[in-house]
Scaffold this active site. Structure first.
Site, PDB file in Angstrom:
ATOM      1  N   ASP A   1      18.747  99.956   1.397  1.00 27.12           N
ATOM      2  CA  ASP A   1      18.848  99.109   0.398  1.00 27.12           C
ATOM      3  C   ASP A   1      20.050  98.418   0.361  1.00 27.12           C
ATOM      4  O   ASP A   1      20.825  99.076   0.497  1.00 27.12           O
ATOM      5  CB  ASP A   1      18.129  99.038  -0.597  1.00 27.12           C
ATOM      6  CG  ASP A   1      17.002  99.824  -0.660  1.00 27.12           C
ATOM      7  OD1 ASP A   1      16.162  99.891   0.682  1.00 27.12           O
ATOM      8  OD2 ASP A   1      16.051  99.358  -2.199  1.00 27.12           O
TER       9      ASP A   1
ATOM     10  N   HIS B   1      14.147  92.476   0.464  1.00 23.49           N
ATOM     11  CA  HIS B   1      14.142  93.216  -0.713  1.00 23.49           C
ATOM     12  C   HIS B   1      14.547  91.943  -1.441  1.00 23.49           C
ATOM     13  O   HIS B   1      15.838  92.340  -2.343  1.00 23.49           O
ATOM     14  CB  HIS B   1      15.406  94.586  -0.389  1.00 23.49           C
ATOM     15  CG  HIS B   1      16.289  95.243  -1.373  1.00 23.49           C
ATOM     16  ND1 HIS B   1      15.473  95.416  -1.619  1.00 23.49           N
ATOM     17  CD2 HIS B   1      17.335  95.479  -2.031  1.00 23.49           C
ATOM     18  CE1 HIS B   1      15.704  96.238  -3.219  1.00 23.49           C
ATOM     19  NE2 HIS B   1      16.580  96.192  -2.906  1.00 23.49           N
TER      20      HIS B   1
ATOM     21  N   HIS C   1      18.364  89.306  -4.941  1.00 22.53           N
ATOM     22  CA  HIS C   1      18.537  91.081  -5.873  1.00 22.53           C
ATOM     23  C   HIS C   1      18.071  91.074  -7.251  1.00 22.53           C
ATOM     24  O   HIS C   1      18.782  91.511  -8.539  1.00 22.53           O
ATOM     25  CB  HIS C   1      19.367  91.815  -5.419  1.00 22.53           C
ATOM     26  CG  HIS C   1      19.032  93.377  -5.833  1.00 22.53           C
ATOM     27  ND1 HIS C   1      19.187  93.855  -7.215  1.00 22.53           N
ATOM     28  CD2 HIS C   1      18.576  93.628  -4.893  1.00 22.53           C
ATOM     29  CE1 HIS C   1      19.079  94.895  -6.986  1.00 22.53           C
ATOM     30  NE2 HIS C   1      19.253  94.966  -5.458  1.00 22.53           N
TER      31      HIS C   1
ATOM     32  N   HIS D   1      21.212 103.599   0.051  1.00 22.83           N
ATOM     33  CA  HIS D   1      22.052 101.856   0.179  1.00 22.83           C
ATOM     34  C   HIS D   1      23.410 101.980   1.275  1.00 22.83           C
ATOM     35  O   HIS D   1      24.084 102.842   1.086  1.00 22.83           O
ATOM     36  CB  HIS D   1      22.538 101.834  -1.823  1.00 22.83           C
ATOM     37  CG  HIS D   1      21.936 101.585  -2.408  1.00 22.83           C
ATOM     38  ND1 HIS D   1      21.282 102.628  -3.232  1.00 22.83           N
ATOM     39  CD2 HIS D   1      20.616 100.488  -2.896  1.00 22.83           C
ATOM     40  CE1 HIS D   1      19.994 102.344  -3.511  1.00 22.83           C
ATOM     41  NE2 HIS D   1      19.775 101.038  -3.783  1.00 22.83           N
TER      42      HIS D   1
HETATM   43 NI    NI Z   1      18.497  96.681  -4.340  1.00 21.18          NI
END
Ligand code: NI
Length: 565
Positions: free
Chosen positions: A37, A87, A91, A178
């Site tokens: 992510d 995503h 954010h 991530h």
């Molecule tokens: Ni995130």
């Protein structure tokens, strides 16, 4: 001792038995989807190198406002078979936003994804895993959460990341990472090595659900695809198409086949790289000119490319002769000749040649053969019955060509060609002038021109031209016989010819040339004199084009103008 040996032998046999059977009773592959992510980031490219080295695929839930900074990384993600997914753009915690703001967050990111991955259903991972019914309604794809949280953003420790993955992954897990931290990258790559050794295959989220026979639904939430007894086989790249070429009348037929069942074939004929977006093959097709076929097979994965260059020659021309009002054609082997008398264009419905054709002005012929492109020829007679295949009786130079050919001043090049657009060399032009003069000359040694070959076909004409002071060299020591004659050089030759013949035609006032300034100082007087004598004309739009090379058609016209004096 003997006993010990036999016990050992039994042991070895017993132990080796399962090992021998292993390949046949291979356990079903265990699947895991590793996901990253918040990227792309500066660490993503290194992660891609590591994934590539391990043959692992991953899914990247990218943040829209970061995409623009990493275009090459985005291209690599798609090119190397990873899945790109949504995503959001900035954010935010989507549950705090209105429906329209959520839609904007999702669509802005998705439009950027489309620039790399095209139109498809993009998975969504809501930031913080936070969603509600409004988020689900606004999403254009399924919501993908996770079953293994590495907490990599918290630990920033490769070993901790590695342990989290190793200790929590089971068949069907979705692992959250991530790609913002080097520790996440190195921990993940180590974990891939370990889990691969344990029989795990690293697949994208889409592939994980496909192989578990689950069709993900838009707006539904998924966090794993555990093994419930179904694991479909991996899709392997299809076998590259084979390209078969065979001869047909008027060209070549191309067939494309792949041995992979249910794979589509896509191809290009313009030399461009084929993809699943290229033209879809739907049956054999015919090419009528040289073509490069590039093709791929596709079944959600692209095959290797197949490529073939196809040469399609023109059907062989017949030999043609004209005698006593009739055109006789001798067809090359394997060709059929269709014809129409006059100006009509022949087709394969026209008459088929079988005997000499009565012909007055023109005759159109279409030559057809297997494996060759159709050749079209129009045979045209000059006013005096000379046969050419590249002039039209409607062309501006038709009369001039008729005259110069009739008088033997210019002759055809080969196979009934006059080549009206071909350029004229300096040697050819003085030869034509010489022939037109009707005079005879002896070949004399010309020491001033180092580049003149006095054994060659133009020697007589050049000797004459020098003697009559019609020819001047390109420089003090050269004639440049093989250089094409420019229009202004031709004017200079002609003016000296007129002087030698003591001809001074009447002059008329004419509109000046628009490009008069382009004419060389040494030629200006000659060009303007011939123009006012109406021996030469401009080209289009009142242009003289002095440095342009003279064509055979222009040469014929000028010579015919001189003949009228
Ligand atoms: Ni995130």
């Amino acid at each position: 001792m003997k006993r010990i040996l036999s016990v050992l032998l039994v042991l070895v046999l017993t132990l080796s038995l399962p090992l021998c059977l292993a390949p046949q009773t291979q356990a079903a592959t265990k699947l895991v989807a590793i996901t990253f992510d918040d990227g792309p980031s500066g660490y993503t490219a290194g992660l891609l190198d590591g994934l590539k080295a391990r043959g692992a695929k991953a899914t990247f839930f990218v943040v829209g406002n970061r995409i623009g900074s990493y275009p090459e990384t985005m291209r690599r993600l798609v090119r190397e078979g990873h899945q790109i997914a949504n995503h959001t753009t900035n954010h935010p915690q989507l549950t705090t936003l209105s429906a329209s703001s959520i839609r904007q967050e999702l669509n802005t990111c998705e439009n950027k994804l489309k620039q790399y991955g095209g139109n498809q259903m993009y998975c969504l991972r809501p930031p913080y895993g936070s969603y509600n019914s409004t988020v689900r309604q606004q999403s254009n794809g399924p919501l993908i959460l996770w079953s293994v949280d590495t907490l990599d953003w918290q630990s920033r420790n490769a070993t901790a990341v590695y342990n989290k993955i190793i200790n929590n992954t089971t068949d069907g897990s979705i692992v959250l990472l991530h790609d913002l931290y080097s520790t996440s990258v190195s921990g993940a790559l180590r974990a891939i090595d370990t889990l691969k050794a344990r029989g795990y295959e690293f697949v994208t989220v889409n592939e994980l659900f496909r192989r578990r026979a689950i069709t993900m639904q838009k707006g539904s939430v998924y966090s794993a695809a555990y093994n419930k007894g179904i694991t479909l086989p991996a899709v392997e790249a299809p076998v590259a198409p084979s390209i078969t070429v065979s001869d047909v009348l008027g060209g070549k037929t191309v067939s494309l086949t792949t041995t992979t069942k249910n794979a589509e074939i896509h191809y290009t004929t313009d030399g461009s790289k084929p993809s699943e977006k290229s033209k879809k093959y739907s049956g054999a097709f015919t090419v009528k000119q040289n073509t490069t076929i590039r093709a791929v097979a596709y079944n959600s994965v692209l095959s290797k490319e197949s490529k073939k260059s196809i040469t399609v020659p023109l059907a062989a021309a017949p030999t043609a002769t004209y005698n006593e009002g009739k055109l006789t054609l001798t067809a090359a082997k394997g060709t059929t000749l269709y014809y129409t008398v006059g100006d009509g264009a022949p087709t394969t419905s026209s008459a088929v040649y079988s005997a000499p054709i009565a012909m007055q002005t023109a005759c159109g012929v279409l030559v057809r053969a297997k494996g060759a492109a159709d050749r079209k020829i129009t045979y045209t007679l000059t006013k005096y019955g000379a046969l050419f295949s590249d002039i039209s009786h409607k062309a501006w130079y038709y009369n001039a060509v008729s005259e110069v050919v009739q008088k033997g001043i210019m002759v055809g090049t080969a196979n009934q060609n006059f080549a009206p657009d071909q350029k004229v060399s300096r040697a050819m032009f003085i030869t034509a002038l010489y022939r037109m003069s009707g005079e005879r000359a002896e070949v004399t040694p010309l020491e001033q021109f180092e580049d003149a070959d006095m054994q060659s076909w133009y020697a007589e004409a050049l000797s004459w031209g020098v003697e009559k002071e019609i020819v001047k060299g390109m420089s003090e020591h050269t004639f440049a016989p093989n250089d094409n004659i420019t229009r202004e050089q031709m004017c200079a030759f002609i003016c000296r010819f007129l002087a030698y013949k003591q001809l001074s035609p009447e002059c008329h006032e004419r509109e000046p040339f628009a490009d008069e300034k382009e004419i060389s100082f040494w030629a200006l007087q000659d060009v303007m004199a011939l123009y006012e004598m109406e021996l030469i004309n401009g080209r289009d739009n009142a242009m003289f084009c002095p440095a342009s090379q003279t064509t055979r058609a222009e040469c014929a016209q000028v010579l015919v103008n001189l003949l009228t004096l």
